[in-house]
Design a protein around this motif. Sequence first.
Motif, PDB file in Angstrom:
ATOM      1  N   UNK A 100       0.825  -1.212   0.000  1.00  0.00           N
ATOM      2  CA  UNK A 100       0.000   0.000   0.000  1.00  0.00           C
ATOM      3  C   UNK A 100       0.859   1.261   0.000  1.00  0.00           C
ATOM      4  N   UNK A 101       1.991   1.221   0.704  1.00  0.00           N
ATOM      5  CA  UNK A 101       2.899   2.360   0.687  1.00  0.00           C
ATOM      6  C   UNK A 101       3.474   2.589  -0.708  1.00  0.00           C
ATOM      7  N   UNK A 102       3.914   1.530  -1.350  1.00  0.00           N
ATOM      8  CA  UNK A 102       4.494   1.665  -2.690  1.00  0.00           C
ATOM      9  C   UNK A 102       3.443   2.171  -3.681  1.00  0.00           C
ATOM     10  N   UNK A 103       2.190   1.794  -3.458  1.00  0.00           N
ATOM     11  CA  UNK A 103       1.109   2.146  -4.381  1.00  0.00           C
ATOM     12  C   UNK A 103       0.545   3.541  -4.149  1.00  0.00           C
ATOM     13  N   UNK A 104       1.129   4.333  -3.266  1.00  0.00           N
ATOM     14  CA  UNK A 104       0.557   5.634  -2.887  1.00  0.00           C
ATOM     15  C   UNK A 104       0.274   6.521  -4.087  1.00  0.00           C
ATOM     16  N   UNK A 105       1.286   6.805  -4.899  1.00  0.00           N
ATOM     17  CA  UNK A 105       1.091   7.727  -6.030  1.00  0.00           C
ATOM     18  C   UNK A 105       0.234   7.100  -7.134  1.00  0.00           C
ATOM     19  N   UNK A 144      15.762  -1.120   9.193  1.00  0.00           N
ATOM     20  CA  UNK A 144      15.958   0.212   8.636  1.00  0.00           C
ATOM     21  C   UNK A 144      16.295   0.179   7.159  1.00  0.00           C
ATOM     22  N   UNK A 145      17.156  -0.760   6.770  1.00  0.00           N
ATOM     23  CA  UNK A 145      17.518  -0.880   5.361  1.00  0.00           C
ATOM     24  C   UNK A 145      16.354  -1.302   4.495  1.00  0.00           C
ATOM     25  N   UNK A 146      15.507  -2.190   5.019  1.00  0.00           N
ATOM     26  CA  UNK A 146      14.325  -2.624   4.263  1.00  0.00           C
ATOM     27  C   UNK A 146      13.335  -1.482   4.097  1.00  0.00           C
ATOM     28  N   UNK A 147      13.150  -0.694   5.148  1.00  0.00           N
ATOM     29  CA  UNK A 147      12.259   0.462   5.030  1.00  0.00           C
ATOM     30  C   UNK A 147      12.787   1.447   3.990  1.00  0.00           C
ATOM     31  N   UNK A 148      14.104   1.630   3.954  1.00  0.00           N
ATOM     32  CA  UNK A 148      14.674   2.542   2.974  1.00  0.00           C
ATOM     33  C   UNK A 148      14.439   2.036   1.552  1.00  0.00           C
ATOM     34  N   UNK A 149      14.530   0.725   1.355  1.00  0.00           N
ATOM     35  CA  UNK A 149      14.253   0.133   0.036  1.00  0.00           C
ATOM     36  C   UNK A 149      12.806   0.370  -0.369  1.00  0.00           C
ATOM     37  N   UNK A 150      11.894   0.236   0.590  1.00  0.00           N
ATOM     38  CA  UNK A 150      10.479   0.509   0.295  1.00  0.00           C
ATOM     39  C   UNK A 150      10.307   1.975  -0.100  1.00  0.00           C
ATOM     40  N   UNK A 151      11.018   2.864   0.586  1.00  0.00           N
ATOM     41  CA  UNK A 151      10.948   4.278   0.230  1.00  0.00           C
ATOM     42  C   UNK A 151      11.416   4.544  -1.189  1.00  0.00           C
ATOM     43  N   UNK A 152      12.481   3.876  -1.607  1.00  0.00           N
ATOM     44  CA  UNK A 152      12.963   4.016  -2.987  1.00  0.00           C
ATOM     45  C   UNK A 152      11.922   3.480  -3.963  1.00  0.00           C
ATOM     46  N   UNK A 153      11.351   2.317  -3.654  1.00  0.00           N
ATOM     47  CA  UNK A 153      10.330   1.729  -4.532  1.00  0.00           C
ATOM     48  C   UNK A 153       9.137   2.671  -4.678  1.00  0.00           C
ATOM     49  N   UNK A 154       8.698   3.265  -3.567  1.00  0.00           N
ATOM     50  CA  UNK A 154       7.558   4.194  -3.622  1.00  0.00           C
ATOM     51  C   UNK A 154       7.891   5.406  -4.496  1.00  0.00           C
ATOM     52  N   UNK A 155       9.125   5.913  -4.379  1.00  0.00           N
ATOM     53  CA  UNK A 155       9.516   7.088  -5.159  1.00  0.00           C
ATOM     54  C   UNK A 155       9.575   6.795  -6.652  1.00  0.00           C
ATOM     55  N   UNK A 156       9.812   5.531  -7.012  1.00  0.00           N
ATOM     56  CA  UNK A 156       9.950   5.152  -8.423  1.00  0.00           C
ATOM     57  C   UNK A 156       8.647   4.622  -9.024  1.00  0.00           C
ATOM     58  N   UNK A 157       7.565   4.671  -8.258  1.00  0.00           N
ATOM     59  CA  UNK A 157       6.345   3.957  -8.644  1.00  0.00           C
ATOM     60  C   UNK A 157       5.816   4.339 -10.016  1.00  0.00           C
ATOM     61  N   UNK A 158       5.895   5.609 -10.376  1.00  0.00           N
ATOM     62  CA  UNK A 158       5.316   6.049 -11.652  1.00  0.00           C
ATOM     63  C   UNK A 158       6.387   6.445 -12.674  1.00  0.00           C
ATOM     64  N   UNK A 159       7.577   5.847 -12.540  1.00  0.00           N
ATOM     65  CA  UNK A 159       8.682   6.124 -13.465  1.00  0.00           C
ATOM     66  C   UNK A 159       8.964   7.621 -13.604  1.00  0.00           C
ATOM     67  N   UNK A 160       9.238   8.320 -12.508  1.00  0.00           N
ATOM     68  CA  UNK A 160       9.489   9.758 -12.601  1.00  0.00           C
ATOM     69  C   UNK A 160      10.778  10.032 -13.368  1.00  0.00           C
ATOM     70  N   UNK A 161      10.828  11.122 -14.129  1.00  0.00           N
ATOM     71  CA  UNK A 161      12.057  11.441 -14.857  1.00  0.00           C
ATOM     72  C   UNK A 161      13.181  11.870 -13.931  1.00  0.00           C
ATOM     73  N   UNK A 162      12.822  12.333 -12.727  1.00  0.00           N
ATOM     74  CA  UNK A 162      13.805  12.851 -11.777  1.00  0.00           C
ATOM     75  C   UNK A 162      13.539  12.245 -10.405  1.00  0.00           C
ATOM     76  N   UNK A 163      14.629  11.887  -9.723  1.00  0.00           N
ATOM     77  CA  UNK A 163      14.536  11.379  -8.357  1.00  0.00           C
ATOM     78  C   UNK A 163      15.400  12.263  -7.465  1.00  0.00           C
TER      79      UNK A 163
END
Length: 332
Positions: A100-105, A144-163
């Motif tokens: 659900x976190x990854x699917x936010x956007x 902590x490392x797993x949560x950070x990976x989830x954060x990266x996945x959430x940020x990439x969810x819609x293939x943004x041109x910039x991170x």
Amino acid sequence: MRFERVAKRYAVGEQGPDAPAAVDELTLDVRAHEVLVLVGPSGCGKSTTLRMVNRLVEPTAGRVLLEGEDVSTVDPVELRRRIGYVIQNVGLFPHRTVAQNVATVPRLLAWDKARTRTRVNELLELVGLAPDRYAKRYPHELSGGERQRVGVARALATDPPVLLMDEPFGAVDPVGRRRLQDEFQRIQRELGTTVMLVTHDIDEAVRMADRVAVLSTGAHLEQLAPPLEIVANPATPAVADLVGRGRTARLLSLGRLERADVTAPPPANQDGGTAGVRLGDELAEVLDALTRDSAQALPVRDGDAVIGSVDAEGVLRALRRLGVVEEPATRP
């Protein structure tokens, strides 16, 4: 991205608009598909610079362009949905599962359930979290490392041109941090996303970046160059001070074994098997191999062919080539 004479001033007491600028007329280009790392001391304006891209901070003067468009003309909510954003403490929703976190956007953009589920599973695989093991977990069940990976996945969810990444690995232990850095580099190479990353750690900067922007107070650009040049040839005293005493060790990790460092013939009693090093290996790996094998010299391979040997003097020559070790004085 492009920053055109961007400034940010905050009113401080009676100083009003004449207060020192957090960012003072910064001009900077971020190339497509590169990782540009902003590094500098605390309070130099690097995080403020980053946050002006997604309008979490509004510039006082100048323009920030994203794909040629002035971000000040774009609705900030729509803008942020186009830009991935990763921060140190992740900011996952504690009452939502990993999926659900990854699917936010995607949900904010009204993606259908099947498309969202497929994308979530793809991204969890990409960041090394098996969907069948992690999708239904909650943030408190992760390291902590797993949560950070989830954060990266959430940020990439819609293939943004910039991170945008603001101290993304700072809250992770040193071993986990190195693993996350390696994993992120793999992901970035695979996706080709343009990344602007903020850190105070020069080792992280030179390890992660295609180019490093060293900033001083007011986001003054001291040097903008590839990591090897930053470490080998600091442009100003401020850069030299930031690079510090670990310069040789950093160059061993950044420098690569080249033909000029190789001597011929190969060491005696070598059969061309698996022992040795390869052209293009990190100098640190070459030195480790020499030390580990207690060898005077090791064979060097280019592809399947043994092209010569390298010894400690070869590593020293490489450091001289990089400019970190002076040539020995010539006797009269």
